[in-house]
Design a protein around this motif. Structure first.
Motif, PDB file in Angstrom:
ATOM      1  N   ILE A  30      29.963  -9.143 -35.364  1.00  0.00           N
ATOM      2  CA  ILE A  30      30.648  -8.433 -36.442  1.00  0.00           C
ATOM      3  C   ILE A  30      31.886  -9.238 -36.833  1.00  0.00           C
ATOM      4  N   ASN A  31      32.011  -9.529 -38.124  1.00  0.00           N
ATOM      5  CA  ASN A  31      33.159 -10.264 -38.650  1.00  0.00           C
ATOM      6  C   ASN A  31      34.088  -9.302 -39.368  1.00  0.00           C
ATOM      7  N   VAL A  32      35.344  -9.267 -38.905  1.00  0.00           N
ATOM      8  CA  VAL A  32      36.350  -8.357 -39.458  1.00  0.00           C
ATOM      9  C   VAL A  32      37.457  -9.197 -40.094  1.00  0.00           C
ATOM     10  N   LEU A  33      37.744  -8.927 -41.349  1.00  0.00           N
ATOM     11  CA  LEU A  33      38.783  -9.638 -42.089  1.00  0.00           C
ATOM     12  C   LEU A  33      40.023  -8.766 -42.160  1.00  0.00           C
ATOM     13  N   LEU A  34      41.146  -9.254 -41.631  1.00  0.00           N
ATOM     14  CA  LEU A  34      42.420  -8.528 -41.707  1.00  0.00           C
ATOM     15  C   LEU A  34      43.207  -9.052 -42.904  1.00  0.00           C
ATOM     16  N   ASP A 111      26.682 -16.121 -43.966  1.00  0.00           N
ATOM     17  CA  ASP A 111      26.379 -16.530 -42.603  1.00  0.00           C
ATOM     18  C   ASP A 111      25.116 -17.396 -42.608  1.00  0.00           C
ATOM     19  N   GLU A 112      24.642 -17.761 -41.419  1.00  0.00           N
ATOM     20  CA  GLU A 112      23.484 -18.653 -41.302  1.00  0.00           C
ATOM     21  C   GLU A 112      22.196 -18.028 -41.842  1.00  0.00           C
ATOM     22  N   LYS A 113      22.167 -16.717 -42.020  1.00  0.00           N
ATOM     23  CA  LYS A 113      20.980 -16.036 -42.556  1.00  0.00           C
ATOM     24  C   LYS A 113      21.110 -15.752 -44.050  1.00  0.00           C
ATOM     25  N   GLY A 114      22.199 -16.186 -44.654  1.00  0.00           N
ATOM     26  CA  GLY A 114      22.405 -15.955 -46.078  1.00  0.00           C
ATOM     27  C   GLY A 114      23.037 -14.614 -46.407  1.00  0.00           C
ATOM     28  N   ASN A 115      23.464 -13.884 -45.397  1.00  0.00           N
ATOM     29  CA  ASN A 115      24.130 -12.598 -45.604  1.00  0.00           C
ATOM     30  C   ASN A 115      25.637 -12.813 -45.716  1.00  0.00           C
TER      31      ASN A 115
END
Length: 150
Positions: A30-34, A111-115
């Motif tokens: 999970i990538n969270v941007l602050l 990401d690596e899956k294109g999402n």
């Protein structure tokens, strides 16, 4: 969530199937941007998260006396979570435009899956400030137009 566990309990899955599902969930990154204004506590939030995970040293540098420390985006890895620290807004119009571009670049990254890379945008606010107009503007002009429909 309790209902989900109850469904699992009443299903035909055996304990090994349930463990596989649990392991799959634990491995989802999970990538969270602050995001937020300069000095609101983005880096301090990161340090608090890591201190709860057993780290004794701060991992993110924190600015002092309203002097910003974060100039570029930086990622921190905590278990299956990647936390992205971004430069704060509110120093000057020119710097805000540069920092907004960095936020937009992250929001548009795949990401690596294109999402879309970023799963969650967390806006940090200073509770002692009544300036919510800047936060609203950040959401309206930077975040919302750059979210992906997936």
């Amino acid at each position: 969530m309790n209902q989900d566990f109850e469904k699992l309990r009443n299903s035909n899955l055996d304990i090994e199937d349930i463990r596989k599902i649990r392991d799959q969930i634990k491995n989802i990154k999970i990538n969270v941007l602050l995001i937020g204004a300069t000095g609101v506590g983005k880096s301090s939030t990161i340090n608090a998260l890591f201190s709860n995970n057993g780290s004794t040293e701060p991992v993110a540098k924190v600015g002092e006396n309203a002097n910003p420390e974060t100039i570029n985006t930086h990622s921190y890895h905590l278990d299956n979570m990647v936390i992205w620290d971004t430069p704060g807004l509110g120093e000057s119009k020119k710097k805000d435009q540069q920092h907004q571009k960095k936020i937009i670049d992250l929001l548009q990254r795949k990401d690596e899956k294109g999402n879309p890379l970023i799963d969650l945008v967390l806006l940090i606010l200073d509770g002692s400030s009544r300036d919510f107009g800047s936060a609203y503007k950040l959401i309206e002009e930077v975040v919302a137009p750059n979210l992906h429909d997936t």
